[in-house]
Design a protein around this motif. Structure first.
Motif, mmCIF file in Angstrom:
data_model
loop_
_atom_site.group_PDB
_atom_site.id
_atom_site.type_symbol
_atom_site.label_atom_id
_atom_site.label_comp_id
_atom_site.label_asym_id
_atom_site.label_seq_id
_atom_site.Cartn_x
_atom_site.Cartn_y
_atom_site.Cartn_z
ATOM 1 N N LEU A 48 -13.173 15.693 -54.702
ATOM 2 C CA LEU A 48 -13.079 16.484 -53.475
ATOM 3 C C LEU A 48 -11.704 16.327 -52.827
ATOM 4 C CD1 LEU A 48 -14.611 18.313 -51.496
ATOM 5 C CD2 LEU A 48 -15.385 16.255 -50.341
ATOM 6 N N LEU A 49 -11.184 15.126 -52.789
ATOM 7 C CA LEU A 49 -9.860 14.868 -52.230
ATOM 8 C C LEU A 49 -8.780 15.590 -53.032
ATOM 9 C CD1 LEU A 49 -8.126 13.209 -50.165
ATOM 10 C CD2 LEU A 49 -7.958 11.499 -51.973
ATOM 11 N N LEU A 50 -8.861 15.515 -54.349
ATOM 12 C CA LEU A 50 -7.875 16.185 -55.201
ATOM 13 C C LEU A 50 -7.946 17.702 -55.070
ATOM 14 C CD1 LEU A 50 -8.083 13.979 -58.410
ATOM 15 C CD2 LEU A 50 -6.279 14.011 -56.682
ATOM 16 N N MET A 51 -9.154 18.252 -54.982
ATOM 17 C CA MET A 51 -9.302 19.696 -54.785
ATOM 18 C C MET A 51 -8.687 20.126 -53.466
ATOM 19 S SD MET A 51 -13.166 20.376 -56.247
ATOM 20 C CE MET A 51 -13.451 21.610 -55.031
ATOM 21 N N THR A 52 -8.923 19.370 -52.417
ATOM 22 C CA THR A 52 -8.363 19.681 -51.107
ATOM 23 C C THR A 52 -6.841 19.628 -51.151
ATOM 24 O OG1 THR A 52 -10.317 18.729 -50.063
ATOM 25 C CG2 THR A 52 -8.377 19.031 -48.673
ATOM 26 N N PHE A 53 -6.307 18.611 -51.807
ATOM 27 C CA PHE A 53 -4.864 18.458 -51.931
ATOM 28 C C PHE A 53 -4.254 19.644 -52.672
ATOM 29 C CE2 PHE A 53 -1.114 16.508 -54.064
ATOM 30 C CZ PHE A 53 -0.383 16.217 -52.935
ATOM 31 N N VAL A 54 -4.874 20.072 -53.760
ATOM 32 C CA VAL A 54 -4.374 21.212 -54.537
ATOM 33 C C VAL A 54 -4.422 22.494 -53.715
ATOM 34 C CG1 VAL A 54 -4.889 22.700 -56.517
ATOM 35 C CG2 VAL A 54 -4.838 20.227 -56.794
ATOM 36 N N PHE A 55 -5.512 22.722 -53.001
ATOM 37 C CA PHE A 55 -5.624 23.937 -52.194
ATOM 38 C C PHE A 55 -4.598 23.957 -51.059
ATOM 39 C CE2 PHE A 55 -10.200 24.214 -53.695
ATOM 40 C CZ PHE A 55 -9.901 25.200 -54.619
ATOM 41 N N VAL A 56 -4.357 22.826 -50.431
ATOM 42 C CA VAL A 56 -3.358 22.763 -49.361
ATOM 43 C C VAL A 56 -1.964 23.036 -49.924
ATOM 44 C CG1 VAL A 56 -2.200 21.198 -47.751
ATOM 45 C CG2 VAL A 56 -4.685 21.307 -47.820
ATOM 46 N N LEU A 57 -1.650 22.450 -51.067
ATOM 47 C CA LEU A 57 -0.355 22.703 -51.694
ATOM 48 C C LEU A 57 -0.203 24.168 -52.085
ATOM 49 C CD1 LEU A 57 0.288 19.623 -54.003
ATOM 50 C CD2 LEU A 57 1.523 20.282 -51.955
ATOM 51 N N LEU A 58 -1.247 24.761 -52.603
ATOM 52 C CA LEU A 58 -1.219 26.165 -52.993
ATOM 53 C C LEU A 58 -0.965 27.066 -51.789
ATOM 54 C CD1 LEU A 58 -1.634 28.166 -55.336
ATOM 55 C CD2 LEU A 58 -4.034 28.236 -54.679
ATOM 56 N N VAL A 59 -1.645 26.816 -50.696
ATOM 57 C CA VAL A 59 -1.446 27.610 -49.483
ATOM 58 C C VAL A 59 -0.029 27.434 -48.953
ATOM 59 C CG1 VAL A 59 -2.125 27.811 -47.062
ATOM 60 C CG2 VAL A 59 -3.859 27.703 -48.839
ATOM 61 N N ARG A 60 0.489 26.229 -48.967
ATOM 62 C CA ARG A 60 1.854 26.005 -48.480
ATOM 63 C C ARG A 60 2.883 26.694 -49.363
ATOM 64 N NH1 ARG A 60 2.321 20.052 -45.775
ATOM 65 N NH2 ARG A 60 0.639 20.399 -44.295
ATOM 66 N N LEU A 61 2.667 26.685 -50.677
ATOM 67 C CA LEU A 61 3.577 27.392 -51.572
ATOM 68 C C LEU A 61 3.522 28.896 -51.343
ATOM 69 C CD1 LEU A 61 3.096 25.440 -54.922
ATOM 70 C CD2 LEU A 61 5.130 25.483 -53.469
ATOM 71 N N LEU A 62 2.347 29.442 -51.119
ATOM 72 C CA LEU A 62 2.224 30.868 -50.848
ATOM 73 C C LEU A 62 2.857 31.244 -49.513
ATOM 74 C CD1 LEU A 62 -1.396 31.547 -52.120
ATOM 75 C CD2 LEU A 62 0.760 32.274 -53.166
ATOM 76 N N GLU A 63 2.727 30.389 -48.522
ATOM 77 C CA GLU A 63 3.381 30.642 -47.232
ATOM 78 C C GLU A 63 4.891 30.641 -47.375
ATOM 79 O OE1 GLU A 63 2.032 27.624 -44.588
ATOM 80 O OE2 GLU A 63 0.338 28.824 -43.873
ATOM 81 N N ARG A 64 5.404 29.686 -48.106
ATOM 82 C CA ARG A 64 6.851 29.579 -48.307
ATOM 83 C C ARG A 64 7.378 30.797 -49.072
ATOM 84 N NH1 ARG A 64 8.530 23.870 -50.503
ATOM 85 N NH2 ARG A 64 7.763 23.140 -48.515
ATOM 86 N N ARG A 65 6.619 31.260 -50.015
ATOM 87 C CA ARG A 65 7.001 32.408 -50.835
ATOM 88 C C ARG A 65 7.060 33.693 -50.014
ATOM 89 N NH1 ARG A 65 3.503 33.898 -56.103
ATOM 90 N NH2 ARG A 65 5.125 34.965 -57.272
ATOM 91 N N ASN A 66 6.158 33.855 -49.065
ATOM 92 C CA ASN A 66 6.097 35.076 -48.271
ATOM 93 C C ASN A 66 7.087 35.092 -47.112
ATOM 94 O OD1 ASN A 66 4.140 36.238 -49.859
ATOM 95 N ND2 ASN A 66 2.465 35.359 -48.662
ATOM 96 N N ARG A 67 7.683 33.986 -46.762
ATOM 97 C CA ARG A 67 8.659 33.933 -45.663
ATOM 98 C C ARG A 67 9.995 34.559 -46.057
ATOM 99 N NH1 ARG A 67 7.992 27.936 -43.102
ATOM 100 N NH2 ARG A 67 5.895 28.245 -42.302
ATOM 101 N N ILE A 68 10.310 34.521 -47.315
ATOM 102 C CA ILE A 68 11.625 34.995 -47.799
ATOM 103 C C ILE A 68 11.748 36.468 -47.725
ATOM 104 C CG2 ILE A 68 13.138 35.117 -49.796
ATOM 105 C CD1 ILE A 68 12.003 32.436 -50.661
#
Length: 68
Positions: A48-68
């Motif tokens: 559960l901890l690893l899944m949460t970590f992966v989902f948070v990283l994925l969302v942050r990468l998508l946010e960073r990608r859309n800012r450009i």
């Protein structure tokens, strides 16, 4: 709960099931430290901890990608 909190593996998507969080919290107080069941619960918590970590990283990468 919407999911049903049923302690079995569902055969279809519309059957009731149990979330990792509810399975961990409902069973943790009833297990002996060091038992196989207790170790399985801690393993579920790690998943559960690893899944949460992966989902948070994925969302942050998508946010960073859309800012450009």
């Amino acid at each position: 709960m919407v999911i049903g909190n049923a302690p079995h593996i569902p055969n279809s998507l519309i059957e009731s099931a149990s979330t990792l969080t509810s399975a961990i919290t409902l069973s943790m107080g009833n297990t002996a430290m060091g038992s196989v069941h207790n170790n399985a619960l801690w393993s579920m918590a790690l998943v559960l901890l690893l899944m949460t970590f992966v989902f948070v990283l994925l969302v942050r990468l998508l946010e960073r990608r859309n800012r450009i």
